[in-house]
Motif scaffolding. Structure first.
Motif, PDB file in Angstrom:
ATOM      1  N   ALA A   1      45.363  46.874 -14.213  1.00 19.27           N
ATOM      2  CA  ALA A   1      44.157  46.977 -13.616  1.00 19.27           C
ATOM      3  C   ALA A   1      44.241  46.859 -11.937  1.00 19.27           C
ATOM      4  CB  ALA A   1      42.983  45.965 -14.366  1.00 19.27           C
ATOM      5  N   SER A   2      43.365  47.626 -11.282  1.00 11.08           N
ATOM      6  CA  SER A   2      43.212  47.629  -9.930  1.00 11.08           C
ATOM      7  C   SER A   2      42.811  46.372  -9.457  1.00 11.08           C
ATOM      8  CB  SER A   2      42.459  48.645  -9.252  1.00 11.08           C
ATOM      9  OG  SER A   2      42.496  48.671  -7.947  1.00 11.08           O
ATOM     10  N   HIS A   3      43.365  45.570  -8.412  1.00  7.16           N
ATOM     11  CA  HIS A   3      42.915  44.309  -8.087  1.00  7.16           C
ATOM     12  C   HIS A   3      43.237  44.284  -6.395  1.00  7.16           C
ATOM     13  CE1 HIS A   3      42.221  42.104 -11.589  1.00  7.16           C
ATOM     14  NE2 HIS A   3      43.250  42.700 -12.016  1.00  7.16           N
ATOM     15  N   SER A   4      42.280  43.505  -5.819  1.00 12.50           N
ATOM     16  CA  SER A   4      42.261  43.217  -4.226  1.00 12.50           C
ATOM     17  C   SER A   4      43.354  42.168  -3.849  1.00 12.50           C
ATOM     18  CB  SER A   4      41.134  42.930  -3.669  1.00 12.50           C
ATOM     19  OG  SER A   4      40.044  43.774  -4.461  1.00 12.50           O
ATOM     20  N   THR A   5      44.660  42.405  -3.995  1.00  7.28           N
ATOM     21  CA  THR A   5      45.816  41.524  -4.008  1.00  7.28           C
ATOM     22  C   THR A   5      45.857  41.175  -2.668  1.00  7.28           C
ATOM     23  OG1 THR A   5      46.952  42.452  -5.626  1.00  7.28           O
ATOM     24  CG2 THR A   5      48.194  41.003  -4.440  1.00  7.28           C
ATOM     25  N   ALA A   6      45.867  42.170  -1.631  1.00 10.16           N
ATOM     26  CA  ALA A   6      45.889  41.708  -0.124  1.00 10.16           C
ATOM     27  C   ALA A   6      44.846  40.966   0.502  1.00 10.16           C
ATOM     28  CB  ALA A   6      45.953  43.127   0.520  1.00 10.16           C
ATOM     29  N   PHE A   7      43.655  41.226  -0.237  1.00  7.72           N
ATOM     30  CA  PHE A   7      42.401  40.580   0.308  1.00  7.72           C
ATOM     31  C   PHE A   7      42.569  39.063  -0.163  1.00  7.72           C
ATOM     32  CE2 PHE A   7      37.971  38.949  -0.502  1.00  7.72           C
ATOM     33  CZ  PHE A   7      37.296  39.049   0.590  1.00  7.72           C
ATOM     34  N   PHE A   8      43.037  38.824  -1.501  1.00  9.10           N
ATOM     35  CA  PHE A   8      43.175  37.538  -1.891  1.00  9.10           C
ATOM     36  C   PHE A   8      44.329  36.553  -1.304  1.00  9.10           C
ATOM     37  CE2 PHE A   8      41.507  39.145  -6.305  1.00  9.10           C
ATOM     38  CZ  PHE A   8      40.186  39.016  -5.909  1.00  9.10           C
ATOM     39  N   ILE A   9      45.365  37.216  -1.057  1.00  9.64           N
ATOM     40  CA  ILE A   9      46.469  36.756  -0.249  1.00  9.64           C
ATOM     41  C   ILE A   9      46.036  36.184   1.009  1.00  9.64           C
ATOM     42  CG2 ILE A   9      48.739  36.750   0.538  1.00  9.64           C
ATOM     43  CD1 ILE A   9      49.390  38.668  -1.600  1.00  9.64           C
ATOM     44  N   ILE A  10      45.432  37.142   1.885  1.00  8.77           N
ATOM     45  CA  ILE A  10      44.734  36.711   3.157  1.00  8.77           C
ATOM     46  C   ILE A  10      43.667  35.707   3.320  1.00  8.77           C
ATOM     47  CG2 ILE A  10      43.857  37.745   5.320  1.00  8.77           C
ATOM     48  CD1 ILE A  10      45.148  40.435   4.775  1.00  8.77           C
ATOM     49  N   THR A  11      43.105  35.693   2.147  1.00  2.24           N
ATOM     50  CA  THR A  11      41.946  34.859   1.969  1.00  2.24           C
ATOM     51  C   THR A  11      42.466  33.328   1.799  1.00  2.24           C
ATOM     52  OG1 THR A  11      40.132  36.548   1.182  1.00  2.24           O
ATOM     53  CG2 THR A  11      39.870  34.292   0.604  1.00  2.24           C
ATOM     54  N   PHE A  12      43.585  33.431   1.020  1.00  2.87           N
ATOM     55  CA  PHE A  12      43.995  32.068   0.640  1.00  2.87           C
ATOM     56  C   PHE A  12      44.820  31.538   2.129  1.00  2.87           C
ATOM     57  CE2 PHE A  12      48.152  29.753   0.158  1.00  2.87           C
ATOM     58  CZ  PHE A  12      47.612  28.584  -0.729  1.00  2.87           C
ATOM     59  N   PHE A  13      45.213  32.113   2.873  1.00  2.00           N
ATOM     60  CA  PHE A  13      45.897  31.776   4.221  1.00  2.00           C
ATOM     61  C   PHE A  13      44.620  31.343   5.036  1.00  2.00           C
ATOM     62  CE2 PHE A  13      49.662  33.816   2.830  1.00  2.00           C
ATOM     63  CZ  PHE A  13      50.552  32.883   2.961  1.00  2.00           C
ATOM     64  N   LEU A  14      43.487  31.981   5.061  1.00  2.52           N
ATOM     65  CA  LEU A  14      42.394  31.735   5.798  1.00  2.52           C
ATOM     66  C   LEU A  14      41.836  30.378   5.377  1.00  2.52           C
ATOM     67  CD1 LEU A  14      40.636  35.087   6.316  1.00  2.52           C
ATOM     68  CD2 LEU A  14      41.697  33.859   8.057  1.00  2.52           C
ATOM     69  N   SER A  15      41.614  30.233   4.182  1.00  3.96           N
ATOM     70  CA  SER A  15      41.222  29.100   3.424  1.00  3.96           C
ATOM     71  C   SER A  15      42.284  27.918   3.873  1.00  3.96           C
ATOM     72  CB  SER A  15      41.124  29.089   2.101  1.00  3.96           C
ATOM     73  OG  SER A  15      40.229  30.347   1.681  1.00  3.96           O
ATOM     74  N   LEU A  16      43.299  28.114   3.723  1.00  5.01           N
ATOM     75  CA  LEU A  16      44.457  26.994   3.990  1.00  5.01           C
ATOM     76  C   LEU A  16      44.265  26.569   5.535  1.00  5.01           C
ATOM     77  CD1 LEU A  16      46.931  25.709   2.934  1.00  5.01           C
ATOM     78  CD2 LEU A  16      48.233  27.266   3.968  1.00  5.01           C
TER      79      LEU A  16
END
Length: 445
Positions: free
Chosen positions: A102-117
């Protein structure tokens, strides 16, 4: 010079939660472009909770290696990571990869994790740094922290939202009859400026925060305080007593006697253990609602009414949070009965929002201006009332003791974690909430 320091402190506070707040108010545009669709907020709530690894590591460093952590270097690092992450969002927020078929927003999720960090870690690094400045700059810093939610909300309102319209389209059926089949499709009009421009605004605000931090580090030494003046006198007296238990001057004795004489007039009301437990449960419940349960289903409660309703709910709720905190600074009501009534009222608005999400894609008053107005107002009042209660409970516990405030923070984090972890399987695994197309959903009368 004092005005310059106030401006720097305010701009520094701006970088505390601006990235995560910006992501939430931009979701009305993002959910229509990413493959997760309406499930996207439930992913974000879990990612933000995982990012609490940052403050946990900082706290462990303070406990295990006291005095060894260079907080200035940590702040430089997290602000730089925040700027880099916002810039990466500009180019990669809509890039997808195939995971498990399935298609997932992997880049968005990874970048969001660092922003949340970055934003989560700022909670345990920015304040200790601000303690090097006179106490009068604390208020200015908190104003900047409030603006980190207010400014993205205002920018999102100026951005507008891609209004949806229904367009008739035709295609031939595949049964060799060449029959023309007409269908209605949802078409979103472009906003006033793109998502890429919005993320560029976030990067610019993070740059302003970093520049302000550099400026604060270059202040003349005359603006820094000694260690004894970094914290209030009450905390300072406790720490000095712990370090030097045998040292007690006559002046200090007379000062304590004077404080004891004035205690009946100035003392805050003392709360029993049962009332303290009640306040911790209140904090747990409110954070479970505001940081986990309701944000996970905001798309389901608002999107059936249209993109405009979702856009206004997200942006105005982001603005309502700092406004409620500002009101709490000037109009304080510490009555537990009053705070309990506000909590029940806010929970009622949250219950309405949850009910509309459960009824998705056919909530009450769908397709009417009244339904849109009610859902926007409900989200606004839900956020505003519970934000006020959170601030007032924090004020009460702050005046009691440092340990009470620590337990308050623990209850808040636990509530947020339980709320987000509870909703994730309900939304993504069991799929109790249903999405729908704005134009093709047919609801019973």
């Amino acid at each position: 010079m004092a005005l310059q320091v106030h401006l720097l402190a305010c701009a520094f506070g701006l970088g505390s939660w601006v990235a995560v707040n910006g992501l939430w108010v931009e979701l009305p545009l993002i959910v229509n472009a990413l493959p997760e669709g309406w499930e996207l907020p439930s992913y974000l709530t879990v990612i933000i909770q995982l990012a609490n690894l940052g403050p946990l590591l900082v706290t462990l460093m303070h406990k295990l290696r006291p005095g060894r952590l260079n907080e200035r270097a940590v702040i430089y690092s997290i602000l730089s990571i925040g700027i880099a992450s916002c810039i990466l969002l500009v180019f990669f927020w809509d890039k997808t990869t195939v995971v498990a078929g399935a298609s997932h927003s992997t880049a968005f999720f990874i970048i969001t994790f660092f922003l949340s960090l970055v934003d989560c870690t700022s909670s345990v690094t920015f304040l200790p740094f601000m303690m090097q400045l006179p106490a009068k700059y604390f208020t200015t810093f908190f104003i900047g922290e409030g603006l980190s939610g207010f400014i993205p909300g205002v920018i999102a309102l100026a951005q507008g939202v891609g209004m949806a319209k229904c367009v008739n389209s035709s295609h031939t059926s595949g049964n060799h009859s060449d029959e023309v089949v007409w269908s209605s499709q949802t078409q979103y009009l472009p906003p006033n400026f793109s998502t890429e421009v919005f993320f560029s605004f976030l990067a610019a605000m993070m740059c302003i925060s970093l520049a302000a931090f550099v400026g604060l580090n270059r202040l003349p030494r005359t603006y820094e305080l000694s260690t004894e003046n970094l914290v209030p006198d009450t905390v300072g007296s406790v720490s000095s007593g712990l370090d030097n238990p045998a040292v007690e001057t006559d002046g200090k004795k007379s000062e304590q006697e004077g404080e004891e004489k004035s205690k009946p007039l100035l003392a805050e009301p003392q709360y029993s253990i049962s009332k303290l437990v009640f306040m911790y449960l209140l904090v747990f419940w409110i954070n479970a609602l505001t940081n986990g349960l309701l944000p996970s289903v905001q798309t389901y409660s608002c999107m059936p009414y249209g993109n405009l309703a979702y856009h206004l709910s997200a942006a105005l709720a982001s603005v309502a949070n700092p406004v409620a905190c500002t009101i709490a600074m000037f109009f304080q009501n510490r009555s537990l009965m009053f705070l309990c009534v506000l909590t029940v009222l806010g929970s009622g608005f949250g219950g309405y929002n949850m009910a509309m999400a459960a009824l998705s894609p056919c909530p009450l008053l769908r397709g009417s201006a009244l339904g849109e107005a009610i859902i926007v107002l409900s989200w606004l009042l839900f956020t505003g009332t519970l934000s006020y209660v959170k601030v007032m409970v924090g004020v009460i516990l702050r005046d009691r003791s440092h340990s009470a405030l620590v337990w308050c923070g623990a209850a808040a984090q636990m509530g947020s974690l339980v709320g987000s972890v509870t909703m994730f399987p309900l939304v993504n695994v069991y799929q109790l909430f249903k999405s729908g197309d704005f134009c093709n959903t047919v609801c019973p009368l």
